[in-house]
Every structure is written in structure tokens, then in C-alpha cells.
Design a protein around this motif. Structure first.
Motif, PDB file in Angstrom:
ATOM      1  N   THR A  15     -45.208  25.013  30.586  1.00  0.00           N
ATOM      2  CA  THR A  15     -44.472  25.949  29.734  1.00  0.00           C
ATOM      3  C   THR A  15     -43.213  25.286  29.176  1.00  0.00           C
ATOM      4  O   THR A  15     -42.427  25.925  28.478  1.00  0.00           O
ATOM      5  N   VAL A  18     -42.353  19.091  27.044  1.00  0.00           N
ATOM      6  CA  VAL A  18     -43.419  18.086  26.985  1.00  0.00           C
ATOM      7  C   VAL A  18     -44.737  18.685  27.447  1.00  0.00           C
ATOM      8  O   VAL A  18     -45.772  18.538  26.781  1.00  0.00           O
ATOM      9  N   THR A  37     -47.399  27.723  36.688  1.00  0.00           N
ATOM     10  CA  THR A  37     -46.095  28.269  36.299  1.00  0.00           C
ATOM     11  C   THR A  37     -45.603  29.209  37.385  1.00  0.00           C
ATOM     12  O   THR A  37     -46.409  29.759  38.141  1.00  0.00           O
ATOM     13  N   ARG A  38     -44.274  29.358  37.444  1.00  0.00           N
ATOM     14  CA  ARG A  38     -43.725  30.352  38.375  1.00  0.00           C
ATOM     15  C   ARG A  38     -43.768  31.736  37.741  1.00  0.00           C
ATOM     16  O   ARG A  38     -43.506  32.723  38.395  1.00  0.00           O
ATOM     17  N   ASP A  56     -45.379  27.430  42.737  1.00  0.00           N
ATOM     18  CA  ASP A  56     -44.003  26.940  42.677  1.00  0.00           C
ATOM     19  C   ASP A  56     -43.932  25.608  43.426  1.00  0.00           C
ATOM     20  O   ASP A  56     -44.362  25.533  44.593  1.00  0.00           O
ATOM     21  N   LEU A  57     -43.416  24.592  42.772  1.00  0.00           N
ATOM     22  CA  LEU A  57     -43.336  23.261  43.398  1.00  0.00           C
ATOM     23  C   LEU A  57     -42.448  23.260  44.644  1.00  0.00           C
ATOM     24  O   LEU A  57     -42.546  22.363  45.473  1.00  0.00           O
ATOM     25  N   ASN A 147     -33.443  16.605  22.320  1.00  0.00           N
ATOM     26  CA  ASN A 147     -32.169  16.875  23.009  1.00  0.00           C
ATOM     27  C   ASN A 147     -31.105  17.343  22.030  1.00  0.00           C
ATOM     28  O   ASN A 147     -30.176  18.065  22.403  1.00  0.00           O
TER      29      ASN A 147
HETATM   30  N1  LIG Z   1     -34.559  15.079  28.125  1.00  0.00           N
HETATM   31  C1  LIG Z   1     -34.782  13.782  28.077  1.00  0.00           C
HETATM   32  O1  LIG Z   1     -34.273  13.059  27.209  1.00  0.00           O
HETATM   33  C2  LIG Z   1     -35.682  13.148  29.123  1.00  0.00           C
HETATM   34  C3  LIG Z   1     -35.934  11.775  29.055  1.00  0.00           C
HETATM   35  C4  LIG Z   1     -36.773  11.200  30.015  1.00  0.00           C
HETATM   36  C5  LIG Z   1     -37.336  11.975  31.010  1.00  0.00           C
HETATM   37  N2  LIG Z   1     -37.073  13.318  31.037  1.00  0.00           N
HETATM   38  C6  LIG Z   1     -37.678  14.107  32.115  1.00  0.00           C
HETATM   39  O2  LIG Z   1     -38.507  15.120  31.562  1.00  0.00           O
HETATM   40  C7  LIG Z   1     -38.610  16.157  32.523  1.00  0.00           C
HETATM   41  C8  LIG Z   1     -38.374  17.505  31.850  1.00  0.00           C
HETATM   42  O3  LIG Z   1     -39.421  17.745  30.941  1.00  0.00           O
HETATM   43  P1  LIG Z   1     -39.306  18.958  29.905  1.00  0.00           P
HETATM   44  O4  LIG Z   1     -38.056  18.786  29.091  1.00  0.00           O
HETATM   45  O5  LIG Z   1     -40.602  19.052  29.211  1.00  0.00           O
HETATM   46  O6  LIG Z   1     -39.114  20.178  30.916  1.00  0.00           O
HETATM   47  P2  LIG Z   1     -38.507  21.619  30.586  1.00  0.00           P
HETATM   48  O7  LIG Z   1     -38.735  21.970  29.155  1.00  0.00           O
HETATM   49  O8  LIG Z   1     -37.133  21.666  31.167  1.00  0.00           O
HETATM   50  O9  LIG Z   1     -39.450  22.561  31.456  1.00  0.00           O
HETATM   51  C9  LIG Z   1     -39.444  22.554  32.859  1.00  0.00           C
HETATM   52  C10 LIG Z   1     -40.831  22.934  33.318  1.00  0.00           C
HETATM   53  O10 LIG Z   1     -40.889  22.783  34.738  1.00  0.00           O
HETATM   54  C11 LIG Z   1     -41.412  23.968  35.303  1.00  0.00           C
HETATM   55  N3  LIG Z   1     -40.761  24.174  36.592  1.00  0.00           N
HETATM   56  C12 LIG Z   1     -39.435  24.135  36.869  1.00  0.00           C
HETATM   57  N4  LIG Z   1     -39.227  24.374  38.177  1.00  0.00           N
HETATM   58  C13 LIG Z   1     -40.447  24.569  38.729  1.00  0.00           C
HETATM   59  C14 LIG Z   1     -40.893  24.874  40.032  1.00  0.00           C
HETATM   60  N5  LIG Z   1     -40.030  25.043  41.044  1.00  0.00           N
HETATM   61  N6  LIG Z   1     -42.213  25.026  40.243  1.00  0.00           N
HETATM   62  C15 LIG Z   1     -43.112  24.902  39.230  1.00  0.00           C
HETATM   63  N7  LIG Z   1     -42.753  24.602  37.955  1.00  0.00           N
HETATM   64  C16 LIG Z   1     -41.431  24.436  37.716  1.00  0.00           C
HETATM   65  C17 LIG Z   1     -41.105  25.087  34.339  1.00  0.00           C
HETATM   66  O11 LIG Z   1     -42.150  26.053  34.463  1.00  0.00           O
HETATM   67  P3  LIG Z   1     -41.941  27.640  34.694  1.00  0.00           P
HETATM   68  O12 LIG Z   1     -40.522  27.974  34.363  1.00  0.00           O
HETATM   69  O13 LIG Z   1     -42.942  28.263  33.758  1.00  0.00           O
HETATM   70  O14 LIG Z   1     -42.296  27.838  36.134  1.00  0.00           O
HETATM   71  C18 LIG Z   1     -41.203  24.372  32.983  1.00  0.00           C
HETATM   72  O15 LIG Z   1     -42.528  24.379  32.509  1.00  0.00           O
HETATM   73  C19 LIG Z   1     -37.562  15.896  33.597  1.00  0.00           C
HETATM   74  O16 LIG Z   1     -38.187  15.323  34.737  1.00  0.00           O
HETATM   75  C20 LIG Z   1     -36.663  14.888  32.928  1.00  0.00           C
HETATM   76  O17 LIG Z   1     -36.008  14.080  33.862  1.00  0.00           O
HETATM   77  C21 LIG Z   1     -36.268  13.923  30.120  1.00  0.00           C
END
Ligand SMILES: NC(=O)c1ccc[n+]([C@@H]2O[C@H](COP(=O)([O-])OP(=O)(O)OC[C@H]3O[C@@H](n4cnc5c(N)ncnc54)[C@H](OP(=O)(O)O)[C@@H]3O)[C@@H](O)[C@H]2O)c1
Length: 291
Positions: A15, A18, A37-38, A56-57, A147
Motif C-alpha cells: 500500500t 514502491v 497490510t495492517r 503486521d510485521l 521525496n
Molecule cells: N525515500 C527514499 O529516498 C528511500 C531511498 C532508499 C530506500 N528507501 C527505503 O524504502 C522503504 C520505504 O518504501 P516506501 O516509501 O514505498 O514505503 P511507504 O510508502 O512509507 O509505505 C510503508 C509500507 O509499509 C507498510 N508497513 C508499515 N509498517 C508495517 C507493519 N508493522 N507491518 C506490515 N506492513 C507495514 C505499510 O502498509 P500498511 O500501512 O498498509 O500496513 C506501507 O505499505 C524504506 O525501507 C526506506 O528505507 C527509501
């Protein structure tokens, strides 16, 4: 004629930025997809043929239903680190391979070499994956182009000045869709087991240049005003987590005076890489007032 059963790919983070694009690419490729998803209520925003499973992770046993029969897992970890060992153990029990969304913390460019908690977490999870004996592909994007949405879209939309530190610091923003497309390919195409891909955008651009490209594309000049790191810390106090602010300031500061690190991995795998200008052109609505 019997049809070969293709096991579903379990997408965590499906959700998010990425993961949701990974879901779309997998669905387009005809791969059966499950999303963890949560929040069960998000099912409505996912493609109809995607199976949505609540879990939930931070509660490893809640993953069992989602993992049953899964062939591969796309792992995104934004949760606290404590349950990572138990989760990776469970993945290894059920699935054959994992594609992990990490970061370029091993890349020898100062931008990526500043100690920070995210790099530690990513390195720990990679070690857990290797120890568990899972077939893996590690995806290491640099700065996401998207970002700039939480950073600058609001102020640009309302005609304000972008006040930001390290305007001359260069990054190579990578389009999240390219990150997701690479991840999806490595989930459904053979030949990526053991792959370790640092993904960047195709060009090195200072932060001030990125603001100027946004202005160019939307057709008005945006003023950029340099802030000192301390001014930036004060301005973000209370609205941004301090570790994130420190991580960004350290990385930008270390990047001053040199071009960003660039790889050809996106083009090698997908055939082309989207530019930052293209990303902006596809998101102009975020930077413009509704007519
Ligand atoms: N931003 C950057 O420039 C950048 C660069 C390199 C790497 N990254 C890495 O990319 C990752 C973030 O990716 P993103 O931006 O696509 O993520 P995001 O949009 O912040 O979304 C977070 C996702 O993680 C899920 N989530 C969060 N906590 C959870 C839990 N406890 N259990 C199950 N699911 C959980 C959420 O799902 P629900 O809410 O639906 O449960 C949601 O789908 C991070 O690891 C970050 O370090 C980011």
C-alpha cells in the motif's frame, strides 16, 4: 491441457509508494499477487484481482496466512527492527525467494557512507536473509524523486519560496516507478537470484537545480533560499523526526562538491531510466494550484 500453477508473490509494503507500483507491475505481467497490510480497508484501492491479507510485521505469527503457498516475497521494512529475525525465519519456512527493498549503504560514495539507523537496519535484515538461506535479490535505490512531494510540493503550490539547506548538494533522484519495475522484474523473471542492484536516476542534479526543473516544467520561476543546517533543524523541529533530519543533513553535507553516484542498473534491466524532469512532468498536479 493442465495449466501450471504459479504461486503468488506476497508483497509487503503493497500500500506504500514502491510496493503499490510493484503490485501494478506484477498484475500487468499476469503474476498472482497477495498484499500484506495492517489495514484491511485499503483493499478497495488495490487492483480487484489482488488478494489482500491482514498482517503486521511486528507480530510475526500474523504473517502465516499471507505466507502460505507464496513462492516469493517482496519485503519492505519500515517497522521497528525487533521482530525482523522472527519474520525472516518465517519467510524462509514458507517461501523460496525474497526481494528486499534496501539502500546503497555499501556504496563507497560519501552521500551513502554516513552512519544512520536506516543503514544499520537494512544491513541487519540483509544478514538475516543470507543466514536464513533464502534466494535473494537486494534492491538499493538512492534518493526517490518522489521525496520532493513532502519536501516542496506544498510551498511551490502556494507560490512560496523553497527554503532548504545544501542547495548545491547533488543527488541522482530515481523514479519510484523504475525502482518498482526493477523489483517486479526480479520477482517474476529468472536470472536475478543473488542480484544486488544499486538504482539511481540517470543524472546528477543539485537540489537547487531540481527546484529549478520543477519551475521550468510548471512554467514559473521558483525562488530557492539557502538555509544553514541549524536553521533547517529549527524549521523542521516538531514536524519531522530528528533522526531523519540528521540523516539527510549528514548525507547532503557529505555530498557537497562532488557529483552524485550514478549507476546504469535501471537502464540495464529495464532498457531506459526516467529522468527527474520526466518524473516532474508526470506529477505537475502536485505543484500547481487547482484552476
Ligand atoms: N525515500 C527514499 O529516498 C528511500 C531511498 C532508499 C530506500 N528507501 C527505503 O524504502 C522503504 C520505504 O518504501 P516506501 O516509501 O514505498 O514505503 P511507504 O510508502 O512509507 O509505505 C510503508 C509500507 O509499509 C507498510 N508497513 C508499515 N509498517 C508495517 C507493519 N508493522 N507491518 C506490515 N506492513 C507495514 C505499510 O502498509 P500498511 O500501512 O498498509 O500496513 C506501507 O505499505 C524504506 O525501507 C526506506 O528505507 C527509501
Amino acid at each position: 491441457m493442465t495449466r501450471t500453477h504459479v504461486p503468488p508473490v506476497l508483497v509487503t509494503g503493497g500500500t506504500g509508494r514502491v510496493g503499490s507500483a510493484v503490485v501494478d507491475f506484477l498484475v500487468d505481467a499476469g503474476v498472482p499477487v497477495r498484499v500484506l497490510t495492517r489495514r484491511s480497508e485499503v483493499a478497495a484501492m488495490l487492483p480487484a484481482n489482488v488478494e489482500v491479507i491482514t498482517g503486521d510485521l511486528t507480530v510475526p505469527e500474523s504473517l502465516d496466512a499471507a505466507l502460505r503457498g507464496a513462492g516469493a516475497v517482496f519485503l519492505v521494512w519500515t517497522a521497528p527492527p525487533a521482530t525482523a529475525p522472527a519474520v525472516v525465519d518465517r519467510l524462509a519456512t514458507h517461501a523460496r525467494r525474497v526481494v528486499f527493498l534496501s539502500s546503497p549503504h555499501q556504496t563507497a560514495h560519501p552521500f551513502f557512507q554516513q552512519p544512520n539507523p536506516m543503514a544499520v537496519l537494512h544491513a541487519d535484515i540483509e544478514r538475516l536473509i543470507a543466514t536464513a538461506g533464502l534466494e535473494s535479490t537486494i534492491i538499493r535505490p538512492g534518493m526517490f524523486a518522489s521525496n520532493v512531494l513532502p519536501w516542496w510540493a506544498n510551498v511551490i503550490r502556494t507560490g512560496g519560496v523553497v527554503r532548504w539547506p545544501y542547495g548545491a548538494a547533488e543527488t541522482a533522484p530515481v523514479d519510484d516507478r523504475d525502482v518498482a519495475a526493477v523489483a517486479a522484474r526480479t520477482l517474476y523473471q529468472d536470472g536475478h537470484a543473488g542480484g544486488d542492484y544499486v538504482l539511481t536516476g540517470p543524472e546528477s542534479l543539485s537540489q537547487a537545480e531540481q527546484v529549478s526543473i520543477i519551475g521550468d516544467v510548471i512554467g514559473h520561476r521558483i525562488t530557492f533560499e539557502e538555509l544553514s543546517p541549524d536553521e533547517f533543524r529549527r524549521e523542521t523541529e516538531g514536524s519531522w523526526p530528528r533522526p531523519v533530519v540528521d540523516m539527510l543533513l549528514d548525507a547532503w553535507g557529505a555530498a557537497m562538491g562532488r557529483p552524485a553516484f550514478i549507476t546504469s542498473a535501471v537502464t540495464d534491466i529495464l532498457g531506459s531510466a526516467r529522468s527527474f524532469r520526466q518524473w516532474v512532468a508526470d506529477h505537475t498536479g502536485a505543484f500547481q494550484e487547482e484552476p
